[in-house]
Design a protein around this motif. Structure first.
Motif, PDB file in Angstrom:
ATOM      1  N   THR A  12       0.911  -1.237  -0.016  1.00 35.01           N
ATOM      2  CA  THR A  12      -0.166   0.128   0.174  1.00 35.01           C
ATOM      3  C   THR A  12       1.050   1.275   0.138  1.00 35.01           C
ATOM      4  O   THR A  12       1.897   1.114   0.909  1.00 35.01           O
ATOM      5  N   LEU A  13       0.699   2.458  -0.778  1.00 35.82           N
ATOM      6  CA  LEU A  13       1.316   3.580  -0.959  1.00 35.82           C
ATOM      7  C   LEU A  13       0.610   4.686  -0.824  1.00 35.82           C
ATOM      8  O   LEU A  13      -0.649   4.640  -1.426  1.00 35.82           O
ATOM      9  N   LEU A  14       1.087   5.515  -0.126  1.00 36.84           N
ATOM     10  CA  LEU A  14       0.040   7.018  -0.104  1.00 36.84           C
ATOM     11  C   LEU A  14       0.838   7.889  -0.683  1.00 36.84           C
ATOM     12  O   LEU A  14       2.049   8.224  -0.171  1.00 36.84           O
ATOM     13  N   ALA A  15       0.341   8.418  -1.875  1.00 34.51           N
ATOM     14  CA  ALA A  15       1.006   9.283  -2.737  1.00 34.51           C
ATOM     15  C   ALA A  15       0.728  10.887  -2.136  1.00 34.51           C
ATOM     16  O   ALA A  15      -0.424  11.101  -2.215  1.00 34.51           O
ATOM     17  N   ILE A  16       1.648  11.414  -1.633  1.00 35.51           N
ATOM     18  CA  ILE A  16       1.446  13.007  -1.104  1.00 35.51           C
ATOM     19  C   ILE A  16       1.253  13.806  -2.218  1.00 35.51           C
ATOM     20  O   ILE A  16       2.278  13.972  -3.067  1.00 35.51           O
ATOM     21  N   GLY A  17       0.195  14.376  -2.567  1.00 32.32           N
ATOM     22  CA  GLY A  17      -0.149  15.117  -3.854  1.00 32.32           C
ATOM     23  C   GLY A  17       0.334  16.483  -3.848  1.00 32.32           C
ATOM     24  O   GLY A  17      -0.613  17.190  -4.488  1.00 32.32           O
ATOM     25  N   SER A  18       0.756  16.972  -3.219  1.00 34.76           N
ATOM     26  CA  SER A  18       0.986  18.642  -3.063  1.00 34.76           C
ATOM     27  C   SER A  18       1.814  19.029  -4.427  1.00 34.76           C
ATOM     28  O   SER A  18       1.646  20.241  -4.734  1.00 34.76           O
ATOM     29  N   GLY A  19       2.315  18.135  -5.169  1.00 33.14           N
ATOM     30  CA  GLY A  19       2.953  18.308  -6.327  1.00 33.14           C
ATOM     31  C   GLY A  19       3.857  19.349  -6.378  1.00 33.14           C
ATOM     32  O   GLY A  19       4.435  19.694  -5.329  1.00 33.14           O
ATOM     33  N   PRO A  20       4.234  20.078  -7.543  1.00 29.64           N
ATOM     34  CA  PRO A  20       5.193  21.173  -7.586  1.00 29.64           C
ATOM     35  C   PRO A  20       4.635  22.582  -7.248  1.00 29.64           C
ATOM     36  O   PRO A  20       5.492  23.374  -7.075  1.00 29.64           O
ATOM     37  N   GLY A  21       3.439  22.468  -6.919  1.00 28.04           N
ATOM     38  CA  GLY A  21       2.774  23.898  -6.609  1.00 28.04           C
ATOM     39  C   GLY A  21       1.357  23.795  -6.980  1.00 28.04           C
ATOM     40  O   GLY A  21       0.476  22.806  -7.111  1.00 28.04           O
ATOM     41  N   PRO A  22       0.534  24.935  -6.338  1.00 29.23           N
ATOM     42  CA  PRO A  22      -0.839  25.112  -6.676  1.00 29.23           C
ATOM     43  C   PRO A  22      -1.481  24.648  -7.766  1.00 29.23           C
ATOM     44  O   PRO A  22      -2.595  24.487  -8.022  1.00 29.23           O
ATOM     45  N   GLU A  23      -0.481  24.799  -8.895  1.00 31.37           N
ATOM     46  CA  GLU A  23      -1.291  24.639 -10.090  1.00 31.37           C
ATOM     47  C   GLU A  23      -1.184  23.137 -10.465  1.00 31.37           C
ATOM     48  O   GLU A  23      -2.182  22.797 -11.402  1.00 31.37           O
ATOM     49  N   LYS A  24      -0.825  22.174  -9.620  1.00 28.72           N
ATOM     50  CA  LYS A  24      -0.669  20.794  -9.874  1.00 28.72           C
ATOM     51  C   LYS A  24      -1.328  20.042  -8.629  1.00 28.72           C
ATOM     52  O   LYS A  24      -0.704  19.352  -8.100  1.00 28.72           O
ATOM     53  N   LEU A  25      -2.558  20.568  -8.146  1.00 30.76           N
ATOM     54  CA  LEU A  25      -3.119  20.004  -7.064  1.00 30.76           C
ATOM     55  C   LEU A  25      -3.452  18.715  -7.041  1.00 30.76           C
ATOM     56  O   LEU A  25      -3.487  17.954  -5.839  1.00 30.76           O
ATOM     57  N   ASP A  26      -3.585  18.098  -8.090  1.00 24.75           N
ATOM     58  CA  ASP A  26      -4.238  16.466  -8.393  1.00 24.75           C
ATOM     59  C   ASP A  26      -2.980  15.682  -8.454  1.00 24.75           C
ATOM     60  O   ASP A  26      -3.232  14.726  -9.265  1.00 24.75           O
ATOM     61  N   ALA A  27      -1.912  16.258  -8.463  1.00 24.36           N
ATOM     62  CA  ALA A  27      -0.677  15.466  -8.778  1.00 24.36           C
ATOM     63  C   ALA A  27      -0.697  13.772  -8.470  1.00 24.36           C
ATOM     64  O   ALA A  27      -0.202  13.179  -9.276  1.00 24.36           O
ATOM     65  N   ALA A  28      -1.197  13.558  -7.339  1.00 17.10           N
ATOM     66  CA  ALA A  28      -1.209  12.154  -6.873  1.00 17.10           C
ATOM     67  C   ALA A  28      -2.273  11.175  -7.566  1.00 17.10           C
ATOM     68  O   ALA A  28      -2.242  10.083  -7.570  1.00 17.10           O
ATOM     69  N   ILE A  29      -3.330  11.893  -7.575  1.00 17.61           N
ATOM     70  CA  ILE A  29      -4.901  11.172  -8.039  1.00 17.61           C
ATOM     71  C   ILE A  29      -4.426  10.361  -9.335  1.00 17.61           C
ATOM     72  O   ILE A  29      -5.051   9.327  -9.360  1.00 17.61           O
ATOM     73  N   PRO A  30      -3.969  10.605 -10.494  1.00 17.89           N
ATOM     74  CA  PRO A  30      -3.892   9.799 -11.473  1.00 17.89           C
ATOM     75  C   PRO A  30      -3.337   8.554 -10.972  1.00 17.89           C
ATOM     76  O   PRO A  30      -3.698   7.289 -11.633  1.00 17.89           O
ATOM     77  N   PHE A  31      -2.214   8.574 -10.152  1.00 18.57           N
ATOM     78  CA  PHE A  31      -1.552   7.381  -9.866  1.00 18.57           C
ATOM     79  C   PHE A  31      -2.470   6.370  -9.105  1.00 18.57           C
ATOM     80  O   PHE A  31      -2.583   5.082  -9.074  1.00 18.57           O
ATOM     81  N   ALA A  32      -3.408   7.015  -8.209  1.00 20.63           N
ATOM     82  CA  ALA A  32      -4.122   6.266  -7.612  1.00 20.63           C
ATOM     83  C   ALA A  32      -5.403   5.716  -8.213  1.00 20.63           C
ATOM     84  O   ALA A  32      -5.879   4.567  -7.947  1.00 20.63           O
ATOM     85  N   GLU A  33      -5.761   6.537  -9.466  1.00 25.12           N
ATOM     86  CA  GLU A  33      -6.658   5.751 -10.150  1.00 25.12           C
ATOM     87  C   GLU A  33      -6.423   4.671 -10.944  1.00 25.12           C
ATOM     88  O   GLU A  33      -7.097   3.892 -11.472  1.00 25.12           O
ATOM     89  N   GLN A  34      -5.137   4.716 -11.348  1.00 26.01           N
ATOM     90  CA  GLN A  34      -4.447   3.538 -12.168  1.00 26.01           C
ATOM     91  C   GLN A  34      -4.187   2.084 -11.394  1.00 26.01           C
ATOM     92  O   GLN A  34      -3.936   1.330 -11.866  1.00 26.01           O
ATOM     93  N   HIS A  35      -3.805   2.391 -10.121  1.00 24.47           N
ATOM     94  CA  HIS A  35      -3.365   1.243  -9.237  1.00 24.47           C
ATOM     95  C   HIS A  35      -4.534   1.269  -7.814  1.00 24.47           C
ATOM     96  O   HIS A  35      -4.158   2.175  -7.187  1.00 24.47           O
ATOM     97  N   ASP A  36      -4.849  -0.116  -7.637  1.00 23.41           N
ATOM     98  CA  ASP A  36      -5.842  -0.085  -6.600  1.00 23.41           C
ATOM     99  C   ASP A  36      -5.212  -0.257  -5.287  1.00 23.41           C
ATOM    100  O   ASP A  36      -5.636  -0.164  -3.890  1.00 23.41           O
ATOM    101  N   TRP A  37      -3.794  -0.160  -5.420  1.00 28.15           N
ATOM    102  CA  TRP A  37      -3.102  -0.440  -3.946  1.00 28.15           C
ATOM    103  C   TRP A  37      -2.095   1.010  -3.626  1.00 28.15           C
ATOM    104  O   TRP A  37      -1.460   1.231  -2.541  1.00 28.15           O
ATOM    105  N   ILE A  38      -2.657   2.264  -4.478  1.00 29.49           N
ATOM    106  CA  ILE A  38      -2.023   3.471  -4.237  1.00 29.49           C
ATOM    107  C   ILE A  38      -3.217   4.533  -3.739  1.00 29.49           C
ATOM    108  O   ILE A  38      -4.312   4.384  -4.302  1.00 29.49           O
ATOM    109  N   TYR A  39      -3.202   5.086  -2.838  1.00 32.34           N
ATOM    110  CA  TYR A  39      -4.199   6.080  -2.381  1.00 32.34           C
ATOM    111  C   TYR A  39      -3.368   7.553  -2.647  1.00 32.34           C
ATOM    112  O   TYR A  39      -2.040   7.553  -2.614  1.00 32.34           O
ATOM    113  N   ALA A  40      -4.394   8.751  -2.605  1.00 31.83           N
ATOM    114  CA  ALA A  40      -3.800  10.065  -2.688  1.00 31.83           C
ATOM    115  C   ALA A  40      -4.134  10.829  -1.559  1.00 31.83           C
ATOM    116  O   ALA A  40      -4.939  10.619  -0.991  1.00 31.83           O
ATOM    117  N   THR A  41      -3.472  11.904  -1.542  1.00 28.78           N
ATOM    118  CA  THR A  41      -3.828  13.273  -0.536  1.00 28.78           C
ATOM    119  C   THR A  41      -3.896  14.425  -1.481  1.00 28.78           C
ATOM    120  O   THR A  41      -3.321  14.206  -2.772  1.00 28.78           O
TER     121      THR A  41
END
Length: 251
Positions: A12-41
């Motif tokens: 299980t992996l929690l991907a911290i989704g702050s990304g490079p800045g406020p313009e990429k607030l959804d940085a972690a979500i695509p990984f969580a959508e593609q893999h059922d063992w990944i969650y996002a913040t």
């Protein structure tokens, strides 16, 4: 990178989704959508607090409803570098607490040399929610860790806990209740001692388990199993097979 993590026992992996800045607030979500063992913040790092606008806050509120998002991060206050003015960091900290409370999500705090501010804000604005959270990449004292426990936070140790001069962190990990501990990598930063100077990645989280196990007289596998269970219990996720590992990994 993900294949190496799976091969190392990360389930299980929690991907911290702050990304490079406020313009990429959804940085972690695509990984969580593609893999059922990944969650996002979702959230904004304190460094970028000065760049956050009301529109960004509205976007965070939208993203928080995504079914793969399980926490707000990194929402804490960091004073050490002052990339954003201190009063702005504190304001954005409070604003993200309000959003997290509205979404009924725990928060993950990133704090360096600003613990009095973090505790003041948390006691006033966060304790009443009862949602708790995680003190990410913990680097402070047993006293600060205890403050966190009193507010319902888990304490998470990263790759720097493996460094020879970090005995103070290992001592804190030894003193805390096992059921309140988490382990992480803070990738791509703070690679554990055997990989120091290289880019960090989730597969290396086992080295953190070894370091914590060494001071608690437990095998790395026992630390991995306990912290994996802690993670899944805190977030209300289904059980994970014994002996496996949970890694927290920023994207």
């Amino acid at each position: 990178m993900l294949e190496r993590a799976r091969a190392a026992g990360v389930t299980t992996l929690l991907a911290i989704g702050s990304g490079p800045g406020p313009e990429k607030l959804d940085a972690a979500i695509p990984f969580a959508e593609q893999h059922d063992w990944i969650y996002a913040t979702v959230g904004t790092h304190p460094h970028e607090a000065k760049d956050l606008t009301p529109a960004h806050l509205e976007r965070l509120a939208e993203l928080a409803s995504h079914p793969r998002v399980i926490a707000y991060a990194k929402s804490g206050s960091i004073i050490f570098y002052d990339h954003s003015p201190r009063d702005v960091q504190q304001r954005v900290f409070r604003e993200q607490m309000e959003l997290a409370a509205r979404a009924k999500l725990p928060i993950i705090i990133h704090c360096r040399d600003a613990w009095p501010i973090a505790w003041g804000c948390s006691k006033q604005h966060w304790r009443p929610t009862g949602l708790g959270g995680i003190l990410h990449c913990f680097t402070s004292t047993l006293e600060d860790a205890q403050h966190g426990l009193d507010l319902g936070f888990m304490i998470s140790f990263a790759g720097n806990s493996t460094y020879p001069k970090a005995q103070n962190l290992r001592d804190v990990a030894k003193a805390l209740p096992l059921e309140k501990l988490l382990i992480e990598t803070d990738a791509p930063f703070l690679a554990p001692q055997p990989y120091r100077g290289k880019r960090n990645e989730p597969a290396y989280v086992g080295e953190v388990a070894k370091a914590i196990g060494s001071v608690r007289n437990l095998a790395a596998e026992e630390i991995a199993s306990a912290t994996a269970g802690n993670f899944r219990r805190f977030f209300g996720l289904s059980a994970v097979p014994p002996g496996k590992t949970v890694a927290a990994q920023p994207q």
